[in-house]
Design a protein around this motif. Structure first.
Motif, short mmCIF file in Angstrom:
data_model
loop_
_atom_site.label_atom_id
_atom_site.label_comp_id
_atom_site.label_asym_id
_atom_site.label_seq_id
_atom_site.Cartn_x
_atom_site.Cartn_y
_atom_site.Cartn_z
N GLY A 81 56.69 40.56 37.81
CA GLY A 81 55.85 40.07 37.22
C GLY A 81 55.37 39.60 35.05
N GLN A 82 54.98 38.62 34.87
CA GLN A 82 54.41 38.25 33.29
C GLN A 82 53.56 38.81 32.43
OE1 GLN A 82 57.79 38.38 31.74
NE2 GLN A 82 58.18 38.28 33.84
N GLY A 83 52.34 38.85 33.54
CA GLY A 83 50.77 39.34 33.88
C GLY A 83 50.20 40.21 33.14
N ILE A 84 48.75 40.10 32.60
CA ILE A 84 48.93 41.71 32.19
C ILE A 84 48.39 42.98 33.09
CG2 ILE A 84 45.55 41.19 32.21
CD1 ILE A 84 47.60 43.37 29.20
N ILE A 85 48.36 42.59 34.54
CA ILE A 85 47.91 43.25 35.28
C ILE A 85 49.61 43.65 36.10
CG2 ILE A 85 47.73 44.06 38.27
CD1 ILE A 85 44.73 41.57 37.94
N SER A 86 50.59 43.09 35.80
CA SER A 86 51.70 43.18 36.74
C SER A 86 52.58 44.20 35.37
CB SER A 86 52.49 41.73 36.01
OG SER A 86 52.69 40.83 37.41
N PHE A 87 51.39 44.35 34.25
CA PHE A 87 52.26 44.27 32.30
C PHE A 87 51.52 46.31 33.29
CE2 PHE A 87 50.81 46.94 29.20
CZ PHE A 87 52.34 47.32 28.56
N PHE A 88 51.26 46.64 33.71
CA PHE A 88 50.03 47.86 34.03
C PHE A 88 51.01 48.38 35.14
CE2 PHE A 88 46.81 46.33 31.37
CZ PHE A 88 46.57 47.57 30.31
N ILE A 89 50.98 47.86 36.26
CA ILE A 89 52.00 48.00 37.42
C ILE A 89 53.07 48.65 37.09
CG2 ILE A 89 52.48 47.79 39.47
CD1 ILE A 89 50.15 45.39 39.66
N LYS A 90 53.56 47.59 36.42
CA LYS A 90 55.16 47.95 36.30
C LYS A 90 55.90 49.50 35.42
CE LYS A 90 56.58 44.24 34.71
NZ LYS A 90 57.18 42.49 34.40
#
Length: 158
Positions: free
Chosen positions: A25-34
């Motif tokens: 994912g490329q979104g902000i939540i994806s950023f935090f999860i990764k």
């Protein structure tokens, strides 16, 4: 590992029930999860074939609950960030046999259509961050509640 990019029409011929879709994912939540998981992926879905023979993705999405979506449409929306993995057909589990006093290996078969069917039955189930926190709290409560219940008989001595 080298990525191989395929168009949906070509890739759909190689898919199997139970294949795993991993999303970068490329979104902000994806950023935090990764970043919190130290991984490359932020989301996962399971490939499933419906009764008409069309491929679908079974997934849990925050605020959208458990759902089933048309895989071809999904791929059009997220084609550059999906990796496909196929689970191994057989896996091993180790267990301690109290009769022989040995650790033994049991070989089990992964049955993809069973997992796919289970995911399809969960469609519509609630899924949001409150549910996730509730599941974590229940798990930690269970762990802390049962910490002192281990007896000497449960400990394997080497």
């Amino acid at each position: 590992m080298e990525r191989i990019y395929l168009h949906y029409n070509e890739a759909s011929k190689t898919l199997e029930d139970g294949d795993i879709l991993m999303f970068r994912g490329q979104g902000i939540i994806s950023f935090f999860i990764k970043n919190l998981t130290n991984g490359h992926y932020s989301h996962v879905a399971l490939v499933s074939k419906n009764i008409y023979g069309d491929w679908e993705a079974c997934e849990f999405r925050e605020w959208k609950n458990a759902r089933i979506v048309d895989l071809e449409r999904y791929v059009k929306d997220y084609s550059d960030i999906i990796d496909v993995f196929r689970p191994v057909r057989f896996f091993s589990e180790l267990y301690y046999n109290k009769e022989t006093l040995r650790v033994e290996e049991v070989r089990r078969e992964f049955i993809p259509h069973t997992v796919s069917r289970c995911m399809r039955r969960l469609a519509g189930a609630k899924y949001n961050y409150r549910t996730i926190w509730s599941m974590l709290a229940n798990k930690f409560f269970f762990v802390f509640k049962n910490v002192n219940t281990i007896s000497n008989d449960d400990v394997v001595k080497l």
